[in-house]
Scaffold this motif. Structure first.
Motif, PDB file in Angstrom:
ATOM      1  N   ARG A   1       0.132  -1.002   3.585  1.00  0.00           N
ATOM      2  CA  ARG A   1      -0.725  -0.564   2.481  1.00  0.00           C
ATOM      3  C   ARG A   1      -0.863   0.966   2.481  1.00  0.00           C
ATOM      4  O   ARG A   1      -0.695   1.623   1.450  1.00  0.00           O
ATOM      5  CB  ARG A   1      -2.098  -1.220   2.629  1.00  0.00           C
ATOM      6  CG  ARG A   1      -3.009  -1.019   1.436  1.00  0.00           C
ATOM      7  CD  ARG A   1      -4.420  -1.483   1.755  1.00  0.00           C
ATOM      8  NE  ARG A   1      -4.476  -2.857   2.261  1.00  0.00           N
ATOM      9  CZ  ARG A   1      -4.388  -3.929   1.486  1.00  0.00           C
ATOM     10  NH1 ARG A   1      -4.248  -3.794   0.200  1.00  0.00           N
ATOM     11  NH2 ARG A   1      -4.437  -5.124   2.009  1.00  0.00           N
ATOM     12  N   GLU A   2      -1.140   1.518   3.661  1.00  0.00           N
ATOM     13  CA  GLU A   2      -1.297   2.978   3.750  1.00  0.00           C
ATOM     14  C   GLU A   2       0.012   3.692   3.459  1.00  0.00           C
ATOM     15  O   GLU A   2       0.041   4.774   2.890  1.00  0.00           O
ATOM     16  CB  GLU A   2      -1.794   3.358   5.140  1.00  0.00           C
ATOM     17  CG  GLU A   2      -3.251   3.017   5.372  1.00  0.00           C
ATOM     18  CD  GLU A   2      -3.643   3.178   6.825  1.00  0.00           C
ATOM     19  OE1 GLU A   2      -4.055   4.273   7.205  1.00  0.00           O
ATOM     20  OE2 GLU A   2      -3.510   2.200   7.582  1.00  0.00           O
ATOM     21  N   GLU A   3       1.097   3.040   3.890  1.00  0.00           N
ATOM     22  CA  GLU A   3       2.420   3.599   3.656  1.00  0.00           C
ATOM     23  C   GLU A   3       2.662   3.762   2.161  1.00  0.00           C
ATOM     24  O   GLU A   3       3.072   4.819   1.692  1.00  0.00           O
ATOM     25  CB  GLU A   3       3.451   2.647   4.258  1.00  0.00           C
ATOM     26  CG  GLU A   3       4.862   3.150   4.241  1.00  0.00           C
ATOM     27  CD  GLU A   3       5.004   4.390   5.101  1.00  0.00           C
ATOM     28  OE1 GLU A   3       4.698   4.311   6.288  1.00  0.00           O
ATOM     29  OE2 GLU A   3       5.403   5.425   4.564  1.00  0.00           O
ATOM     30  N   VAL A   4       2.379   2.696   1.423  1.00  0.00           N
ATOM     31  CA  VAL A   4       2.645   2.726  -0.012  1.00  0.00           C
ATOM     32  C   VAL A   4       1.651   3.660  -0.706  1.00  0.00           C
ATOM     33  O   VAL A   4       1.961   4.273  -1.725  1.00  0.00           O
ATOM     34  CB  VAL A   4       2.590   1.295  -0.593  1.00  0.00           C
ATOM     35  CG1 VAL A   4       2.844   1.308  -2.080  1.00  0.00           C
ATOM     36  CG2 VAL A   4       3.622   0.417   0.105  1.00  0.00           C
ATOM     37  N   ALA A   5       0.473   3.807  -0.128  1.00  0.00           N
ATOM     38  CA  ALA A   5      -0.541   4.674  -0.732  1.00  0.00           C
ATOM     39  C   ALA A   5      -0.309   6.148  -0.408  1.00  0.00           C
ATOM     40  O   ALA A   5      -0.916   7.027  -1.011  1.00  0.00           O
ATOM     41  CB  ALA A   5      -1.940   4.262  -0.252  1.00  0.00           C
ATOM     42  N   PHE A   6       0.573   6.406   0.536  1.00  0.00           N
ATOM     43  CA  PHE A   6       0.772   7.776   1.030  1.00  0.00           C
ATOM     44  C   PHE A   6       1.095   8.766  -0.092  1.00  0.00           C
ATOM     45  O   PHE A   6       0.440   9.800  -0.238  1.00  0.00           O
ATOM     46  CB  PHE A   6       1.893   7.757   2.074  1.00  0.00           C
ATOM     47  CG  PHE A   6       2.208   9.100   2.671  1.00  0.00           C
ATOM     48  CD1 PHE A   6       1.427   9.617   3.691  1.00  0.00           C
ATOM     49  CD2 PHE A   6       3.287   9.842   2.212  1.00  0.00           C
ATOM     50  CE1 PHE A   6       1.729  10.849   4.255  1.00  0.00           C
ATOM     51  CE2 PHE A   6       3.585  11.080   2.773  1.00  0.00           C
ATOM     52  CZ  PHE A   6       2.807  11.579   3.784  1.00  0.00           C
TER      53      PHE A   6
ATOM     54  N   THR B   1       6.019  -5.754  -7.080  1.00  0.00           N
ATOM     55  CA  THR B   1       7.367  -5.566  -7.620  1.00  0.00           C
ATOM     56  C   THR B   1       8.440  -5.907  -6.593  1.00  0.00           C
ATOM     57  O   THR B   1       9.439  -6.540  -6.910  1.00  0.00           O
ATOM     58  CB  THR B   1       7.558  -4.099  -8.068  1.00  0.00           C
ATOM     59  OG1 THR B   1       6.459  -3.745  -8.901  1.00  0.00           O
ATOM     60  CG2 THR B   1       8.865  -3.928  -8.801  1.00  0.00           C
ATOM     61  N   VAL B   2       8.225  -5.470  -5.358  1.00  0.00           N
ATOM     62  CA  VAL B   2       9.249  -5.721  -4.344  1.00  0.00           C
ATOM     63  C   VAL B   2       8.957  -7.018  -3.585  1.00  0.00           C
ATOM     64  O   VAL B   2       9.593  -7.304  -2.580  1.00  0.00           O
ATOM     65  CB  VAL B   2       9.361  -4.551  -3.339  1.00  0.00           C
ATOM     66  CG1 VAL B   2       9.693  -3.278  -4.056  1.00  0.00           C
ATOM     67  CG2 VAL B   2       8.082  -4.413  -2.529  1.00  0.00           C
ATOM     68  N   ASP B   3       7.970  -7.784  -4.075  1.00  0.00           N
ATOM     69  CA  ASP B   3       7.651  -9.078  -3.477  1.00  0.00           C
ATOM     70  C   ASP B   3       7.226  -8.910  -2.010  1.00  0.00           C
ATOM     71  O   ASP B   3       7.745  -9.599  -1.122  1.00  0.00           O
ATOM     72  CB  ASP B   3       8.865 -10.003  -3.590  1.00  0.00           C
ATOM     73  CG  ASP B   3       8.490 -11.453  -3.295  1.00  0.00           C
ATOM     74  OD1 ASP B   3       7.280 -11.753  -3.348  1.00  0.00           O
ATOM     75  OD2 ASP B   3       9.390 -12.241  -2.982  1.00  0.00           O
ATOM     76  N   ALA B   4       6.311  -7.975  -1.752  1.00  0.00           N
ATOM     77  CA  ALA B   4       5.911  -7.726  -0.363  1.00  0.00           C
ATOM     78  C   ALA B   4       4.394  -7.674  -0.231  1.00  0.00           C
ATOM     79  O   ALA B   4       3.874  -7.105   0.717  1.00  0.00           O
ATOM     80  CB  ALA B   4       6.522  -6.428   0.136  1.00  0.00           C
ATOM     81  N   SER B   5       3.677  -8.274  -1.198  1.00  0.00           N
ATOM     82  CA  SER B   5       2.210  -8.209  -1.145  1.00  0.00           C
ATOM     83  C   SER B   5       1.670  -8.813   0.135  1.00  0.00           C
ATOM     84  O   SER B   5       0.666  -8.358   0.682  1.00  0.00           O
ATOM     85  CB  SER B   5       1.617  -8.951  -2.341  1.00  0.00           C
ATOM     86  OG  SER B   5       2.155  -8.442  -3.530  1.00  0.00           O
ATOM     87  N   HIS B   6       2.369  -9.826   0.659  1.00  0.00           N
ATOM     88  CA  HIS B   6       1.876 -10.506   1.864  1.00  0.00           C
ATOM     89  C   HIS B   6       2.012  -9.633   3.114  1.00  0.00           C
ATOM     90  O   HIS B   6       1.479  -9.960   4.156  1.00  0.00           O
ATOM     91  CB  HIS B   6       2.637 -11.815   2.059  1.00  0.00           C
ATOM     92  CG  HIS B   6       4.118 -11.630   2.189  1.00  0.00           C
ATOM     93  ND1 HIS B   6       4.910 -11.208   1.132  1.00  0.00           N
ATOM     94  CD2 HIS B   6       4.952 -11.771   3.240  1.00  0.00           C
ATOM     95  CE1 HIS B   6       6.157 -11.110   1.538  1.00  0.00           C
ATOM     96  NE2 HIS B   6       6.213 -11.452   2.821  1.00  0.00           N
TER      97      HIS B   6
ATOM     98  N   GLY C   1      15.109  -6.240   6.155  1.00  0.00           N
ATOM     99  CA  GLY C   1      14.968  -6.439   4.715  1.00  0.00           C
ATOM    100  C   GLY C   1      13.572  -6.084   4.224  1.00  0.00           C
ATOM    101  O   GLY C   1      13.397  -5.449   3.188  1.00  0.00           O
ATOM    102  N   GLU C   2      12.584  -6.464   5.034  1.00  0.00           N
ATOM    103  CA  GLU C   2      11.199  -6.160   4.650  1.00  0.00           C
ATOM    104  C   GLU C   2      10.958  -4.658   4.665  1.00  0.00           C
ATOM    105  O   GLU C   2      10.299  -4.107   3.789  1.00  0.00           O
ATOM    106  CB  GLU C   2      10.234  -6.864   5.615  1.00  0.00           C
ATOM    107  CG  GLU C   2      10.200  -8.370   5.464  1.00  0.00           C
ATOM    108  CD  GLU C   2       9.465  -9.062   6.614  1.00  0.00           C
ATOM    109  OE1 GLU C   2       8.999 -10.185   6.407  1.00  0.00           O
ATOM    110  OE2 GLU C   2       9.367  -8.480   7.720  1.00  0.00           O
ATOM    111  N   LYS C   3      11.515  -4.000   5.694  1.00  0.00           N
ATOM    112  CA  LYS C   3      11.368  -2.545   5.772  1.00  0.00           C
ATOM    113  C   LYS C   3      11.939  -1.889   4.526  1.00  0.00           C
ATOM    114  O   LYS C   3      11.351  -0.964   3.972  1.00  0.00           O
ATOM    115  CB  LYS C   3      12.123  -2.006   6.994  1.00  0.00           C
ATOM    116  CG  LYS C   3      11.340  -2.012   8.266  1.00  0.00           C
ATOM    117  CD  LYS C   3      12.137  -1.305   9.345  1.00  0.00           C
ATOM    118  CE  LYS C   3      11.523  -1.540  10.712  1.00  0.00           C
ATOM    119  NZ  LYS C   3      12.338  -1.036  11.796  1.00  0.00           N
TER     120      LYS C   3
END
Lengths: 251, 337, 270
Positions: A99-104, A126-131, A143-145
């Motif tokens: 979460r912090e990564e995407v908020a950076f 969008t990238v199907d990674a909410s979980h 793949g997740e990274k």
């Protein structure tokens, strides 16, 4: 906005040790185009990509994003317009949680907290990674990274996406998911890769680099049919365009 | 060598903490003012590098044993003194927290022992003048060797000073010093050799780094270093006088008659500090039993000892019961899941 | 160094422990940092011969262990891996100090043994407190606390990055080392000549990575300050945690509780 234009004029770049990486590269990508930049190791792909958002500045020539020329002054603007996904997600993912990564990026851009939260959840969706939101990025699978690295750039809502080897080191399933994701975008996309099948799947245009120069520029299907060119540039026909050794079909 | 919480008194630990924190704040300011912001990622990554390099052991020639890199001087060479000091501080902080190396109060001592000397003495006063900015093999080698040896000897001296000033260990100053210095001389020589080989390899591969790495050399450096030295010396003396537990030392002095190995130097200081301590003591000392050693003419009575043991046993029992009671029930589920 | 290697590997476990959700984990990191500091300071302030009066301090690590659901074996094995400097130095005390101090029937304990026992107890208390701080808080939240304590941002940023790349680089070093060992079967360590280029090339790759990380951060607008997205709130519970524990520590420091307890029980029995 004509921000989606990416134009390079006669780019020259040499590394501090004297290696000439780019020797007069010119092109113009238009809105919504998806371009595969291919070429041998050391052909100048990554160097070219680093010019598109001003991580490197050319020794000669210029890069334009829309109406804006990339200079030190326009850098903040350019970086909001051009999102860059790096080859090794480990270089890009450094925050304690996804979460912090995407908020950076959005936080650095000074957006309001609610807006940031909104963008984070949208990008992760969008990238199907909410979980994955609360997981530490460096504990994810390859793949997740990759997905999180893409989300961390999408959250800035760029007009142009620049990616270095988006399918490198991925298992077939993760690779397929990444390709599907790339196809679903409407951004102008510039993708450097050795995965020529990906270019066939995702790109409307292929730019072949050889020794720091443009060796070919055209539709992927046309470029990849030119066997002499491919051989000269240390490339090989995409697998699906080769005759199948098992069933003997193919074109 | 890492100084440990178990060996220091609050006064020594506190004084070192204050000194280390002040230096870190000053270094952070310097880094922010003088250098570009690209230093922060580089510092972090190089700090992590020191850990990983420490995993790699090298064979020490002609001894059959092996050692590993310390990294203080190497960081100073690569990052410049201020950034390197911050990085060494974080390396030590991570070591204290994760690897329980030293402890949190001893962190101040460790930062001074392992950070101050390589960054602000060995690098600017020894390595730089000798090695210069060139790539001459001999000069880099000589500078690194001398720099590392000096830094480690000073560090070892500081460890001894901190330990004896704290008075938890009974080791006399001089014999402890005689024990520490030769070891650290050897470690210093190896550290210098290794640092030089790594630096030379990197400079050969990337000559441009030789120039880029030589951080800033502010004009006020000499003044700063002089000030710093003064601060360290005063700090050392202050902590010596303020030592929270000089009674241990006083005790040793009282027993000079039957202990030959007691150190001669510093007796006056010990006695004086003990005297001051008696006058200024804030918290009464409780030894095992009720009697503090000075006032017990003989030996603590058996009765008192039994009471003490019973008390300890009961305390442990109570603590254990509380732990059992408060053990969360989810624990069992969590374990089976 | 095997110890460092296994310690690094176990650090991942510490991270997992820190991500649990218990009453202790929910306490504000600042409260835990302050309490730990107070704990260490008071433990260290005991007289060098103190053993019994220090015992009540065990309650704090025990409480964190149980409520924070940290396996005791984990903490103990980590303490065993620690560099034994304190123990090595402390072991001289019994050799130097022969003054009898405590008598229990025929058994006489000298001051040296007493102070050595005290050193061991200090060792156990201070280091377990540091480990438990991390195990119940997590490194990133400790960094967040540091930032709130007005530690300069450049320090906090590089501290976070150091921790982040610890694992990446440790794995890299382990790979290099494995490749070396497979081709140098007999040697105990890397020979000094090879060491320069082996560690040097690792360093070059590290410098490149530093550059790439900087670039990647720059691309997303990094300008030297991290914006924490998790807000910290110092609640009443956190204040109570700090004051409760510190009050207990001070009482335990001023009054030898086990002694009083023992006397009381013996009196009651007689």
């Amino acid at each position: 906005m004509s921000h989606h234009l990416v134009e390079a004029r006669d780019l020259y770049y040499a590394y501090p040790d004297g290696t000439a990486a780019l020797r007069g590269v010119s092109f113009r990508f238009t809105h919504g185009e998806s371009v595969g930049v291919v070429g041998a190791n050391g052909a100048g792909k990554s160097t070219l990509l680093l010019h598109l958002n001003g991580c490197l500045s050319p020794g000669r020539g210029a890069v334009r994003i829309g109406d804006v020329q990339v200079t030190r002054k326009t850098l903040p603007d350019v970086r909001r317009t051009v999102g860059m996904v790096f080859q090794d997600p480990d270089d890009q993912l450094f925050m304690p949680s996804v979460r912090e990564e995407v908020a950076f990026g959005p936080l650095n851009a000074g957006l309001a907290p609610e807006e940031v939260e909104d963008r984070v959840s949208k990008a992760l969706e969008t990238v199907d990674a909410s979980h994955l939101a609360d997981r530490p990025p460096f504990r994810l699978s390859g793949g997740e990274k990759r997905a999180v690295a893409i989300a961390s750039v999408l959250s800035l809502e760029p007009d142009v996406l620049v990616m270095d080897e988006p399918t490198a080191n991925l298992d077939p399933h993760a690779r397929r998911k990444t390709i599907d994701l790339l196809r679903s975008f409407h951004h102008t996309r510039v993708i450097a890769t050795h995965d020529l099948d990906l270019v066939l799947d995702v790109c409307t245009r292929a730019l072949v680099l050889h020794h720091g120069q443009v060796a070919a520029d055209g539709s992927p299907a046309d470029v990849f049919r030119d066997e002499a060119l491919l051989a000269a540039c240390h490339l090989e026909k995409p697998l699906r365009m080769q005759a199948c050794p098992v069933c003997g079909t193919g074109d | 060598m890492h100084m440990a919480d178990a060996l220091i008194s609050p006064a020594v630990g506190g004084a070192a903490w204050a000194g280390a924190a002040g230096l870190a704040a000053w270094s952070a300011r310097k880094v922010r003012l003088e250098m570009d912001d690209r230093k922060a990622p580089l510092m972090g990554v190089l700090g992590a590098f020191v850990f990983s390099a420490q995993m790699i052991n090298f064979a020490i020639p002609a001894t059959g044993s092996s050692g590993h890199l310390g990294g203080g001087l190497l960081l100073a060479i690569l990052l410049g003194p201020h950034a390197a000091f911050l990085t060494i501080t974080s390396v030590l902080l991570v070591q204290a927290l994760f690897f329980a190396d030293g402890g949190l109060l001893a962190l101040g001592c460790n930062v001074l022992n392992l950070g101050l000397f390589p960054c602000f003495i060995a690098y600017p006063l020894i390595y730089r003048p000798i090695a210069g900015t060139g790539l001459a093999r001999g000069r880099v080698m000589a500078g690194a060797l001398l720099g590392a040896v000096v830094a480690l000897l000073m560090g070892a001296f500081a460890v001894v000073l901190e330990t004896t000033a704290s008075g938890i260990s009974d080791l006399p100053f001089s014999s402890f010093l005689l024990f520490m210095l030769p070891i650290h001389l050897a470690i210093g020589i190896v550290e210098g050799l290794v640092t030089a080989t790594v630096v030379l390899f990197v400079y050969q591969a990337r000559p441009e780094l030789a120039v880029a790495g030589q951080g800033s050399t502010g004009s006020g450096r000499a003044v700063a270093v002089a000030l710093l030295l003064a601060a360290v010396i005063t700090g050392g003396l202050l902590s010596w006088f303020a030592s929270g537990n000089p009674d241990g030392l006083e005790w040793s002095i009282a027993r000079t008659a039957d202990t030959e190995e007691l150190a001669a130097p510093g007796e006056g200081v010990h006695a004086l500090s003990a005297h001051i301590q008696e006058k200024t003591v804030l918290m009464p000392d409780y030894a095992f039993g009720d009697a503090s050693p000075e006032e017990s003419a003989g030996v603590v009575r058996t009765g008192t000892t039994v009471a003490g043991l019973v008390g300890v046993g009961l305390t442990l029992l109570v603590a254990g019961t509380l732990a059992l009671v408060f053990r969360p029930r989810r624990m069992s589920r969590g374990a089976s899941a | 160094m095997a110890a460092i290697e296994s310690a690094l590997l176990q650090t991942g476990r510490l991270d997992t422990l820190a991500r649990q959700d218990t009453a202790v984990h929910r306490i504000d990191p600042r409260a835990k940092v302050i309490t730990t500091a107070c704990f260490v300071l008071l433990v260290v302030s005991f007289d060098k011969y103190t053993v019994a009066a220090m015992i009540p301090f065990l309650v704090y690590p025990l409480a964190l262990l149980t409520v924070g659901r940290v396996p005791p074996g984990f903490v103990l094995t980590r303490l065993a891996l620690v560099s034994p400097f304190a123990v090595v130095i402390g072991v001289f005390n019994p050799l130097i100090d022969h003054e009898p101090m405590v008598r229990l029937g025929p058994v006489v304990i000298t001051g040296g043994w007493l102070s050595f026992a005290s050193i061991l107890l200090r060792f156990l208390l201070t280091l377990s407190a540091a480990l438990l701080l991390i195990a119940t808080t997590g490194f990133n939240r400790v960094c967040l606390a540091l930032e709130r304590f007005r530690v300069p941002p450049v320090f906090v940023v590089q501290l976070l990055l150091l921790y982040r790349y610890l694992f990446v680089l440790a794995r890299e070093a382990a790979r290099v080392l494995r490749a070396y060992r497979l081709r140098a079967i007999r040697s105990r360590g890397v020979s000094l000549r090879v060491y320069g280029s082996l560690v040097g090339s690792l360093l070059l790759r590290t410098l490149d990575r530093g550059q790439r990380v900087y670039t990647a951060m720059g691309c997303r607008g990094f300008n030297g300050i991290l914006h924490p997205s998790i807000p910290l709130r110092f609640r009443t519970v956190d204040a109570a945690f700090v004051f409760g524990w510190c009050a207990f520590f001070i009482v335990a420091r001023l009054y030898p509780l086990p002694q009083h307890l023992g006397h009381a029980v013996l009196e009651f029995l007689s």
